[in-house]
Motif scaffolding. Structure first.
Motif, PDB file in Angstrom:
ATOM      1  N   VAL B  96     -37.283  38.134   3.123  1.00 24.30           N
ATOM      2  CA  VAL B  96     -37.210  37.480   1.814  1.00 24.30           C
ATOM      3  C   VAL B  96     -36.225  36.304   1.836  1.00 24.30           C
ATOM      4  CG1 VAL B  96     -36.646  37.807  -0.612  1.00 24.30           C
ATOM      5  CG2 VAL B  96     -37.847  39.601   0.638  1.00 24.30           C
ATOM      6  N   VAL B  97     -34.979  36.577   2.238  1.00 18.46           N
ATOM      7  CA  VAL B  97     -33.953  35.531   2.132  1.00 18.46           C
ATOM      8  C   VAL B  97     -34.232  34.400   3.125  1.00 18.46           C
ATOM      9  CG1 VAL B  97     -31.499  35.028   2.309  1.00 18.46           C
ATOM     10  CG2 VAL B  97     -32.272  37.177   1.293  1.00 18.46           C
ATOM     11  N   ALA B  98     -34.422  34.782   4.411  1.00 16.93           N
ATOM     12  CA  ALA B  98     -34.699  33.729   5.396  1.00 16.93           C
ATOM     13  C   ALA B  98     -36.031  33.057   5.066  1.00 16.93           C
ATOM     14  CB  ALA B  98     -34.726  34.314   6.803  1.00 16.93           C
ATOM     15  N   GLY B  99     -37.004  33.846   4.592  1.00 13.13           N
ATOM     16  CA  GLY B  99     -38.319  33.296   4.251  1.00 13.13           C
ATOM     17  C   GLY B  99     -38.221  32.250   3.144  1.00 13.13           C
ATOM     18  N   LEU B 100     -37.494  32.606   2.071  1.00 11.75           N
ATOM     19  CA  LEU B 100     -37.333  31.649   0.971  1.00 11.75           C
ATOM     20  C   LEU B 100     -36.663  30.377   1.474  1.00 11.75           C
ATOM     21  CD1 LEU B 100     -36.293  33.776  -2.139  1.00 11.75           C
ATOM     22  CD2 LEU B 100     -38.354  32.383  -1.835  1.00 11.75           C
ATOM     23  N   ALA B 101     -35.605  30.582   2.249  1.00 18.03           N
ATOM     24  CA  ALA B 101     -34.875  29.412   2.759  1.00 18.03           C
ATOM     25  C   ALA B 101     -35.799  28.540   3.602  1.00 18.03           C
ATOM     26  CB  ALA B 101     -33.672  29.875   3.571  1.00 18.03           C
ATOM     27  N   ILE B 102     -36.573  29.179   4.463  1.00 19.01           N
ATOM     28  CA  ILE B 102     -37.465  28.416   5.337  1.00 19.01           C
ATOM     29  C   ILE B 102     -38.463  27.607   4.515  1.00 19.01           C
ATOM     30  CG2 ILE B 102     -39.401  28.644   6.962  1.00 19.01           C
ATOM     31  CD1 ILE B 102     -37.855  31.005   8.210  1.00 19.01           C
ATOM     32  N   PHE B 103     -39.046  28.237   3.474  1.00 21.16           N
ATOM     33  CA  PHE B 103     -40.072  27.538   2.712  1.00 21.16           C
ATOM     34  C   PHE B 103     -39.478  26.434   1.830  1.00 21.16           C
ATOM     35  CE2 PHE B 103     -42.641  30.744   4.465  1.00 21.16           C
ATOM     36  CZ  PHE B 103     -43.930  30.252   4.443  1.00 21.16           C
ATOM     37  N   VAL B 104     -38.321  26.705   1.233  1.00 23.01           N
ATOM     38  CA  VAL B 104     -37.683  25.663   0.414  1.00 23.01           C
ATOM     39  C   VAL B 104     -37.310  24.469   1.304  1.00 23.01           C
ATOM     40  CG1 VAL B 104     -35.633  25.096  -0.931  1.00 23.01           C
ATOM     41  CG2 VAL B 104     -36.879  27.223  -1.382  1.00 23.01           C
ATOM     42  N   ILE B 105     -36.667  24.765   2.429  1.00 25.80           N
ATOM     43  CA  ILE B 105     -36.254  23.672   3.322  1.00 25.80           C
ATOM     44  C   ILE B 105     -37.492  22.929   3.833  1.00 25.80           C
ATOM     45  CG2 ILE B 105     -35.119  23.108   5.513  1.00 25.80           C
ATOM     46  CD1 ILE B 105     -33.274  25.533   4.995  1.00 25.80           C
TER      47      ILE B 105
END
Lengths: 434, 316
Positions: B96-105
């Motif tokens: 969730v956390v790394a995933g969100l970061a990856i998609f936002v970035i």
């Protein structure tokens, strides 16, 4: 069109058949037994390591002397993992080597080892003594099962001592600390002189465990720490002896005796810093000089002393590396012959002179930097490193003891918290094991 | 001969352009021989081992001795095991956390890179961390962030700062998250950018004329028109996040030693309970049970995510 389709269909079917046959061939690789004029050896060493070169030299001589071909594979430390896979149905090697607990963990409990009593009775070629006579029974604690059967013949011995540079610390060399109080005084002295007392690569939880495990063995006697963690009720933790040992370890962090960064570096950064003189002491196996040698100053003088006492025990924590023969091995005789051949004094001496390590034969000369360890090895009784817990209870050790120990050694928890948590987690652990 | 056959086929195909049934029939006849090899390989290397893992998970087994049937004991023990619970939480945090970061970035970078002149060069640079082996990167990161590493040295030189314990037990998992984002972002930027690149420029021109801000353009043009690519990328991330192993292993551990159990994810848990460490535990039943639980959980997540992200495709 029809013709072409048929042809394509046939090609596809042929391809399918080919894959199936290939898969079947993979599964049923020829495991026909070799004749006793050859043996397969899966070594724990990689080809470039000095021990591998010593063994390779012996193998060459063995082949010339006996006509037995040795098919050696320099597999490295994964050799036992691969053995386990082979034991499920594959070509099992005739000879393997590793640290005693790795072998005992993999093939002793499930009786996949060949009892080596006969090898101990064999005469060593070109010498007038048997394997048992060449290796004292001091090492039996590592090489025998609970029933007293030999599963291992050692060819290298590891002693665990506290290392220092005698050129930088002549006073320690003149009178090494015997008790924990002596040692604590040295640490305090180092601190007041602006030096770090202890180097520890804390990212290796096993290295951190050496300290606490040995302190517990000092307080409870050999076997005491192992008994402590084997207890399903975890009843033994809250005793004055255990508290003494744990408080000694807690004080190492509390007193600020560890080198800065010991909790946030990558191995081997800290032991390298120690070799460069950034800290006084390093508690490590007898491989320390070979592993740190290339970083040490030319005048660095490797000396070491036994872990200080916290009671009456002054045993030397130790381990051995040796040969074993898996139970399904086809050429156990040839493997046994090689083991006895390698233990010949002249050949085994190369482990000392070429690979700079200790051997189980007391009559082999030792490398000068290991003279202190050898002196302890000959004069003291031995105990197993980590009191055998790493081998006997590896799951518990990795998941419960080691993480809590790191918290204690980095000053995050007190002895009280440690005792409370380990006791409860140990009870839960044993309960879950049924 | 091949040429003749080829031209023959072409002629026949043209002859039968009106009646597809013969062609369909032949196609069907070909179906089996082409599917069977792949299916067999899938059976042997994926379905077989998964079924075996399920079977093993009901046993206590050291890998060699006969298996001892324990029913659901491994599963109940897992739920009580705090290390497993930590590994489960860590896996979900990575998802969730790394995933969100990856998609936002990835979106921010996509929006920026779209406008750049050296687009393909920047794209290659962003993709680079994904090409390099995770093990190599984790070793480099270890040396950069350790106590006497490059980062602390620079901070010391510039600000006289005390060394920050980036790799101690408190910070290690956060560093692993950052490393995972850094390693994976390039791939998702590339995937999302490929989706966004298909969107015709006139939509953006039109939106701009209508006075849409950058965020409104993202919300009303980019997102809806690249939704299919995003949903595939999200599924892809979910599945690959479960399999992250080597970065954590090499960053947190050493050649012979596992990372501290506090940073294990489910993949490391499986390894730690079976082959991993100086003195492996060889608990194959237990390790299999954890793998099966995670497989179930992630299958559920993937199906859920697909439903959640289902939209009518927009034709343009």
């Amino acid at each position: 069109m029809r013709y072409r389709l048929r042809r394509e269909g046939r090609v596809a079917l042929a391809f399918t058949l080919m894959m199936v046959t290939a898969a079947a061939a993979c599964g049923s690789e020829d495991s026909a037994s070799g004749s006793s004029d050859e043996l397969t050896y899966w070594s724990m060493w990689q080809e470039k390591e000095p021990q591998a070169q010593v063994l390779a030299e012996a193998i060459e001589a063995f082949e010339a002397d006996t006509g037995i071909t040795v098919n050696v594979e320099w597999q490295g430390r994964d050799n036992i993992t691969k053995l386990l896979a082979a034991l499920r149905g594959g070509d099992v090697p005739d000879l393997i080597d590793q640290q005693y607990f790795t072998i005992s963990n993999a093939i002793v409990g499930n009786e996949q080892f060949t009892p080596l009593g006969d090898v101990y009775d064999m005469e060593i070629p070109e010498e007038d003594l048997t394997v048992a006579e060449a290796i004292t029974d001091k090492y039996d604690m590592f090489t025998t099962t609970d029933d007293g059967e030999h599963f291992l013949v050692p060819y290298e011995v590891i002693g665990y001592t506290i290392w220092y540079d005698a050129a930088a610390l002549p006073a320690v060399a003149a009178s090494p600390p015997a008790t924990w109080d002596d040692f604590a005084a040295l640490l305090a002295e180092a601190k007041s002189a602006g030096r770090s007392g202890i180097a520890l690569d804390g990212d290796i939880a096993g290295y951190a465990e050496y300290w606490t495990a040995t302190a517990l063995v000092r307080a409870l006697g050999p076997g005491g720490y192992n008994e402590l963690v084997s207890d399903e009720e975890a009843a033994g933790w809250d005793t004055p002896q255990v508290r003494d040992a744990l408080s000694a370890i807690e004080e190492l962090a509390g007193g600020g005796y560890f080198i800065p960064g010991y909790d946030s570096s990558k191995f081997p950064a800290i032991q390298t810093q120690w070799a460069q003189g950034d800290a006084d002491f390093l508690y490590m196996g007898s491989w320390a000089p070979t592993e740190t040698g290339e970083f040490a100053a030319p005048e660095f003088e490797y000396r070491s002393f036994n872990f200080p006492t916290l009671g009456t025990d002054d045993s030397l924590p130790a381990s051995v590396i040796g040969f074993a023969i898996p139970e399904p091995a086809d050429n156990a005789d040839a493997a046994s012959e090689f083991i006895a051949y390698f233990l010949n004094k002249d050949r085994l001496s190369l482990i000392s002179t070429e690979a700079a390590n200790l051997t189980p034969r007391a009559d082999v000369e030792v490398p000068p930097q290991l003279a202190d360890v050898n002196e302890l090895l000959q004069s003291k009784s031995l105990s197993k490193i980590t009191d055998g817990v790493l081998g006997d209870h590896s799951d518990f050790d990795t998941k419960i003891f080691q993480p809590l120990n790191l918290e204690l050694m980095t000053g995050k928890i007190s002895v009280d918290e440690f005792i409370e948590r380990i006791a409860s987690e140990q009870r839960d652990y044993w309960e879950s094991q049924g | 001969m091949a040429l003749a056959a080829l031209s023959g086929t072409a002629t026949r195909r043209r002859d039968h352009a009106g009646g597809m049934s013969a062609f369909e029939r032949s196609r069907r006849r070909l179906y089996l021989p082409f599917v069977v090899p792949a299916l067999l390989l899938h059976l042997v290397f994926v379905i077989g081992p998964t079924a075996a893992a399920l079977w093993i998970s009901f046993h206590r087994w050291d890998g060699v001795s006969p298996m001892e049937w324990t029913g659901l004991d491994n599963y109940t023990a897992l739920l009580e095991d705090s290390t497993f619970r930590t590994a489960l939480v860590n896996t979900l945090v990575i998802l969730v956390v790394a995933g969100l970061a990856i998609f936002v970035i990835s979106f921010v970078l996509t929006m920026i890179v779209r406008e750049l002149r050296w687009k393909s060069f920047v794209r290659s640079v962003l993709f680079f961390p994904h090409i390099v082996s995770a093990i190599v990167l984790s070793i480099v990161w270890g040396f950069i962030f350790q106590h006497n590493g490059v980062v602390n040295t620079i901070l010391d030189r510039l600000f006289g700062a005390e060394p920050i314990p980036w790799l101690n037990a408190d910070n290690l998992f956060v560093m692993i998250l950052i490393g995972t984002v850094w390693l994976s972002t390039g791939l998702y930027v590339t995937i999302i950018m490929a989706g966004v690149d298909r969107i015709p420029q006139y939509f953006y021109d039109d939106a701009q004329l209508a006075g849409a801000s950058a965020f409104q353009r993202l919300r009303h043009v980019t997102l809806p028109l690249s939704w299919d690519v995003i949903s595939v990328a999200a599924i892809f991330w979910t599945i690959s996040s479960l399999k992250i192993f080597e970065f954590i292993y090499a960053f947190g551990g050493t050649t012979n030693d596992l990372p501290p159990p506090g940073v294990w994810n489910s993949a490391l848990f499986v390894y730690g309970e079976s082959f991993g460490g100086r003195s492996p535990s060889y608990l194959f039943g237990y390790a299999s049970a954890s793998a099966i639980l995670m497989l179930g959980l992630f299958a559920f997540l993937v199906v859920g995510l697909r439903r959640l992200m289902r939209r009518d495709p927009i034709e343009f």
